[in-house]
Enzyme design. Structure first.
Site: not given
Ligand code: FAD
Ligand code: NAI
Length: 471
Positions: A450, A147
């Site tokens: 290079h 999440t």
């Molecule tokens: P998330 O991408 O946050 O996905 C979780 C999803 O779960 C969300 O879409 C949410 O809506 C959904 N969700 C939550 N609860 C529920 C529920 N109860 N039911 C259904 N759906 C739910 N990382 C990099 O490696 N390189 C980068 O260049 C980089 N740039 C970034 C720039 C910004 C501005 C930000 C904020 C972050 C950046 N990151 C970057 C970090 C990266 O975005 C995160 O590490 C990554 O998105 C994590 O993935 P995740 O799937 O764990 O979580």
């Protein structure tokens, strides 16, 4: 609700962690459902993170370069105008293309995609409030929680995403603010601060610690980054804390003081970007119903196989331990599915690169010098400046250096730290070196084409065990 259909794997969250796990599991022959409430796949990264920020970074850099770095190259440009609406549109095009691409991959791999908000009804059953209205219950032999995370709020600065913004607001401002104060000089602060500074905003970064770049950045590199960003027009107030803000007037008034107490001042800003870190997002999941634990920072507690205390429920990505990075989430997704399907999986947490996509880029992998020093290991440092690299010179882009840290006794590479053009691509070589347990001599005796920037990497390695040729 009718009796739930049982899937091999139900994934909550369609971010990088969740969608990669879903595709991998489907490829492994599991019946998979992925539940996402946002309405689009790809999570923070594709919708409001990595992808839109890199689109803005790329195009704002191009604009800035056209304004300030063309004449000496023999390119005379006429009237240069910024069309902010179009800049945002091109960012949105990249986002939509990629989020739709993931949806296509779901179809291609036969992943069931449910648009809605999931919460635990029991240890194996998940209730979904469907985005289109109504409810549905799905059951999983295995469940992965993915999440993600959200911006950590700053007490007293209420985010409206217009004047007090997080990164999400910073990706969608409708006009160029005259001034912006960034609270937190970490990766988000410096990337988004760079975007708006290049577009004309006067940006001041207020950082609590004595150095910028957030956790992990090597101090020498951090100092160099600060110097270049300062030259580009960004102001820094380090070792400074924000006390509070007043948004009642035309300008936001931000009270700050030296972190150790003492000198106070008030900063004026049109927009304040709060970028003091992110925190795990687990609201509404109903964790209490099934008794899952979070630690003091809100991270779901797991073992080395990503299992919670209910072994059929695993957790990956930003909502559990480790760096909050998309590629870390991706590695965990593959490993967690492999644990489910085969009983083994693997992520090398010592070899996860970090990249800050400013100009020049900053990238690192492994331990930084502060960490190696603290560990007591005897170490050597080899470094090479881009000002002595032929390709950087031809490109008139010579800021920065490559720094390689090795174990003084074994010559094994412990860390690689780069500030310079294309550092984010070059760090892949450092990551591979660490993954393979390479010595600096392994790199130094490997032919590098290079003229390329990667020769700076080779020569930094050479200077660890012997000497660089060109410096
Ligand atoms: P998330 O991408 O946050 O996905 C979780 C999803 O779960 C969300 O879409 C949410 O809506 C959904 N969700 C939550 N609860 C529920 C529920 N109860 N039911 C259904 N759906 C739910 N990382 C990099 O490696 N390189 C980068 O260049 C980089 N740039 C970034 C720039 C910004 C501005 C930000 C904020 C972050 C950046 N990151 C970057 C970090 C990266 O975005 C995160 O590490 C990554 O998105 C994590 O993935 P995740 O799937 O764990 O979580
Ligand atoms: P961060 O952890 O990188 O930096 C936060 C900074 O704010 C730190 O330097 C910290 O000392 C400072 N800080 C904390 N409290 C403060 C306070 N009260 N006053 C002043 N400064 C304070 O967090 P950031 O920049 O918000 O980014 C969050 C996460 O998103 C990152 O850790 C990273 O994992 C991810 N991210 C990754 C990117 C990339 O890989 N290129 C780009 C953007 C985000």
């Amino acid at each position: 609700a009718t009796e739930a259909e049982e899937k091999d794997l139900v994934i909550i969250g369609g971010g990088v962690a969740g969608y990669v796990a879903a595709i991998k599991a489907a490829q492994e022959g599991l019946k998979v459902t992925c539940i996402e409430k946002r309405g689009t796949l790809g999570g923070t990264c594709l919708n409001v993170g990595c992808i839109p920020s890199k689109a803005l970074l790329n195009n704002s850099h191009l604009y800035h370069q056209i304004l300030h770095d063309t004449k000496n190259r023999g390119i005379e440009v006429g009237d240069v105008k910024l069309n902010l609406a179009q800049l945002m549109k091109s960012k949105d095009t990249a986002v939509t293309g990629l989020t739709k691409g993931v949806e296509f991959l779901f179809k291609k791999n036969n992943v069931e995609y449910i648009k809605g908000e999931a919460s635990f009804a029991s240890e194996h059953e998940i209730q979904v409030n469907l985005n289109e209205g109504g409810e549905r219950t799905v059951a999983g032999k295995n469940i992965i929680i993915a999440t993600g995370s959200e911006a950590t709020p700053f007490p007293g600065l209420e985010v409206d995403e217009k004047r007090i913004i997080t990164s999400t607001g910073a990706l969608a401002l409708e006009k160029i603010p005259e001034s912006m104060v960034v609270v937190g000089g970490g990766i988000i602060g410096l990337e988004m601060g760079s975007v708006w500074s290049r577009l004309g905003t006067k940006v001041t970064v207020v950082e609590f610690l004595g150095q910028i770049g957030g956790p992990g950045m090597d101090t020498e590199v951090s100092k160099a980054a600060q110097k270049v960003l300062k030259k580009q027009g960004i102001d820094f107030k380090l070792s400074t804390k924000v006390l509070g803000g007043d948004t009642s007037g035309d300008k936001i008034k931000l009270d700050v003081e030296a972190a150790k107490g003492g000198k106070k001042e008030t900063l004026d800003a049109d927009v304040v970007l709060v970028a003091i870190g992110r925190r795990p997002y687990t609201a509404g999941l109903g964790l209490e119903k099934i008794g899952l634990d979070t630690d003091e920072r809100g991270r779901l507690v797991i073992d080395s196989e990503y299992r919670t205390k209910l072994p059929h429920i695993r957790v990956i990505g930003d909502c559990t331990f480790g760096p909050m990075l998309a590629h870390k989430a991706e590695e965990e997704a593959v490993a967690a599915v492999e644990y489910i399907k085969k009983g083994y999986g693997h992520v090398n947490y010592g070899a996860i690169p970090s990249v800050m996509y400013t100009h020049p880029e900053v990238a690192w992998v492994g331990q930084n010098e502060q960490e190696v020093k603290a560990s007591g290991v005897k170490y050597k440092i080899g470094s090479f400046p881009f000002s002595a690299n032929s390709r950087a010179k031809t490109n008139l882009d010579t800021e920065g250096f490559v720094k390689i840290i090795t174990d003084a006794e074994t010559d094994r590479i412990l860390g690689v730290h780069i500030i310079g053009p294309g550092a984010g691509e070059m760090i892949a070589e450092g990551t591979l070196a660490i993954e393979y347990g390479a010595s600096s001599e392994d790199i130094g005796r490997t032919s590098h084409a290079h003229p390329t920037l990667s020769e700076a990497f080779k020569e930094a390695a050479m200077s660890c065990y012997s000497s660089a040729i060109h410096f």
